[in-house]
Structures are given as structure tokens and as C-alpha cells.
Design a protein around this motif. Structure first.
Motif, short mmCIF file in Angstrom:
data_model
loop_
_atom_site.label_atom_id
_atom_site.label_comp_id
_atom_site.label_asym_id
_atom_site.label_seq_id
_atom_site.Cartn_x
_atom_site.Cartn_y
_atom_site.Cartn_z
N ALA A 172 53.24 2.81 19.62
CA ALA A 172 53.94 2.28 18.45
C ALA A 172 55.15 3.11 18.07
O ALA A 172 56.15 2.58 17.58
N ILE A 173 55.10 4.42 18.31
CA ILE A 173 56.20 5.30 17.91
C ILE A 173 57.06 5.76 19.09
O ILE A 173 57.87 6.67 18.95
N ASP A 228 69.06 11.22 9.66
CA ASP A 228 67.76 11.76 9.25
C ASP A 228 66.97 10.75 8.43
O ASP A 228 65.74 10.75 8.47
N ALA A 229 67.65 9.89 7.70
CA ALA A 229 66.97 8.89 6.86
C ALA A 229 66.18 7.89 7.69
O ALA A 229 65.26 7.25 7.17
N ASP A 230 66.50 7.76 8.97
CA ASP A 230 65.77 6.85 9.86
C ASP A 230 64.43 7.42 10.30
O ASP A 230 63.61 6.70 10.87
N CYS A 231 64.21 8.70 10.06
CA CYS A 231 63.04 9.39 10.62
C CYS A 231 61.97 9.67 9.57
O CYS A 231 62.28 9.93 8.41
N ALA A 232 60.72 9.64 10.01
CA ALA A 232 59.58 9.95 9.15
C ALA A 232 58.48 10.54 10.01
O ALA A 232 58.58 10.59 11.24
N LEU A 233 57.41 10.97 9.34
CA LEU A 233 56.24 11.53 10.01
C LEU A 233 55.02 10.69 9.71
O LEU A 233 54.88 10.18 8.60
N VAL A 234 54.13 10.59 10.69
CA VAL A 234 52.83 9.95 10.48
C VAL A 234 51.77 11.01 10.75
O VAL A 234 51.88 11.80 11.69
N GLU A 235 50.77 11.07 9.85
CA GLU A 235 49.65 11.98 10.04
C GLU A 235 48.70 11.35 11.06
O GLU A 235 48.31 10.19 10.92
N VAL A 236 48.35 12.12 12.09
CA VAL A 236 47.51 11.60 13.16
C VAL A 236 46.19 12.37 13.22
O VAL A 236 46.18 13.60 13.29
N SER A 289 60.68 6.67 14.30
CA SER A 289 61.91 6.05 13.80
C SER A 289 61.54 4.84 12.95
O SER A 289 60.98 3.87 13.47
N LYS A 290 61.83 4.90 11.66
CA LYS A 290 61.45 3.83 10.74
C LYS A 290 62.01 2.46 11.14
O LYS A 290 61.28 1.47 11.06
N PRO A 291 63.26 2.36 11.62
CA PRO A 291 63.76 1.04 12.00
C PRO A 291 63.08 0.44 13.23
O PRO A 291 63.15 -0.76 13.45
N ASN A 292 62.41 1.28 14.02
CA ASN A 292 61.83 0.82 15.28
C ASN A 292 60.31 0.69 15.26
O ASN A 292 59.69 0.52 16.30
N VAL A 293 59.71 0.76 14.05
CA VAL A 293 58.26 0.75 13.94
C VAL A 293 57.83 -0.23 12.86
O VAL A 293 58.48 -0.35 11.82
N ASP A 294 56.74 -0.92 13.12
CA ASP A 294 56.08 -1.70 12.08
C ASP A 294 55.25 -0.67 11.30
O ASP A 294 54.14 -0.32 11.71
#
Length: 136
Positions: free
Chosen positions: A46-47, A55-63, A78-83
Motif C-alpha cells: 500500500a505504501i 514534505d506536506a505530501d509525506c506522513a508516517l504510519v505506525e506498524v 506518500s499521502k497522495p499515493n495511498v488510500d
């Protein structure tokens, strides 16, 4: 001789896990594969596209989860490339699987906090720094 016995012990220890993972999908309304390894693979898929413009396009997911609490790791995406809703569902399902496993098997761990990294867009790819020095 001892190695031969070790192979049998490992096979016996893993047999219930294989049986549970094969039976686990029958009553799964979200169509998640309930094998923790498969959750990791689904999250990674997914990621996979980490392309970004800022930088605003990026985020973190806790795994995952640790026995003492907190995530196993943080992964940049990448927020624009992920559901994002689907990603959060996968991450939550994987976390629950890990927590249930720890509880069922009475697994304890050392209480080491995984530091939340800083995420940024570097060379048009979302990346996480090794360590964020800010207190979260």
C-alpha cells in the motif's frame, strides 16, 4: 542427533500457527489476510509508491505492536499515493493481531520506546530519518 530433534520441535511449535492462519480467513468480513506476515506485505504494498513533491505530501504510519506497548516501527508513505483509510485499517488490524498474539502466548518484552522519526520529502521520495530528537 540434536539438530534432528530440534527440527521436530520447531515443526510441532509452528503447526498450530499454520492451522490458525489457514482457518482465519473464513469469518473475516474485511477480507484482510489475517496472517501477520501478510499484513506486513499488504501494508508495504500500500505504501510502495513514496513519490512526493514536498514534505506536506509525506506522513508516517505506525506498524505493528510491541508486547510492552507502542508500535514496532514507523513507515513513511506518500499521502497522495495511498488510500489512507485503507492503510489505517490494515495498520489497526495488524496491530490487533500482534497484541492478541502477545496476550494469547503470554509474551512479555522489554519496554523500549520506538522513537517517532521525522518524515520528509527527499529527492522526491518520502523518507523517515533514523531518529527524531524532539520529544513527542
Amino acid at each position: 542427533m540434536k539438530i534432528k530433534h530440534l527440527k521436530y520441535i520447531i515443526a510441532l511449535a509452528l503447526a498450530p500457527l499454520v492451522a490458525c492462519s489457514q482457518a482465519g480467513n473464513q469469518d473475516n468480513p474485511d477480507n484482510f489476510d489475517t496472517n501477520p506476515v501478510d499484513f506486513q506485505q499488504q501494508i508495504q504494498a500500500a505504501i510502495a509508491d513514496k513519490s512526493c513533491n514536498s514534505d506536506a505530501d509525506c506522513a508516517l504510519v505506525e506498524v505493528g505492536a510491541k508486547p510492552c506497548g507502542g508500535p514496532e516501527t514507523y513507515e513513511p508513505y506518500s499521502k497522495p499515493n495511498v488510500d489512507e483509510a485503507r492503510l489505517q485499517e490494515l495498520a489497526a488490524a495488524y496491530k490487533k493481531e500482534r497484541q492478541d498474539y502477545f496476550k494469547e502466548n503470554q509474551i512479555m518484552g522489554i519496554c523500549v520506546v520506538t522513537p517517532k522519526p521525522h518524515v520528509s520529502c527527499l529527492n522526491n521520495q518520502c523518507v523517515a530519518s533514523e531518529q527524531n530528537l524532539k520529544v513527542q
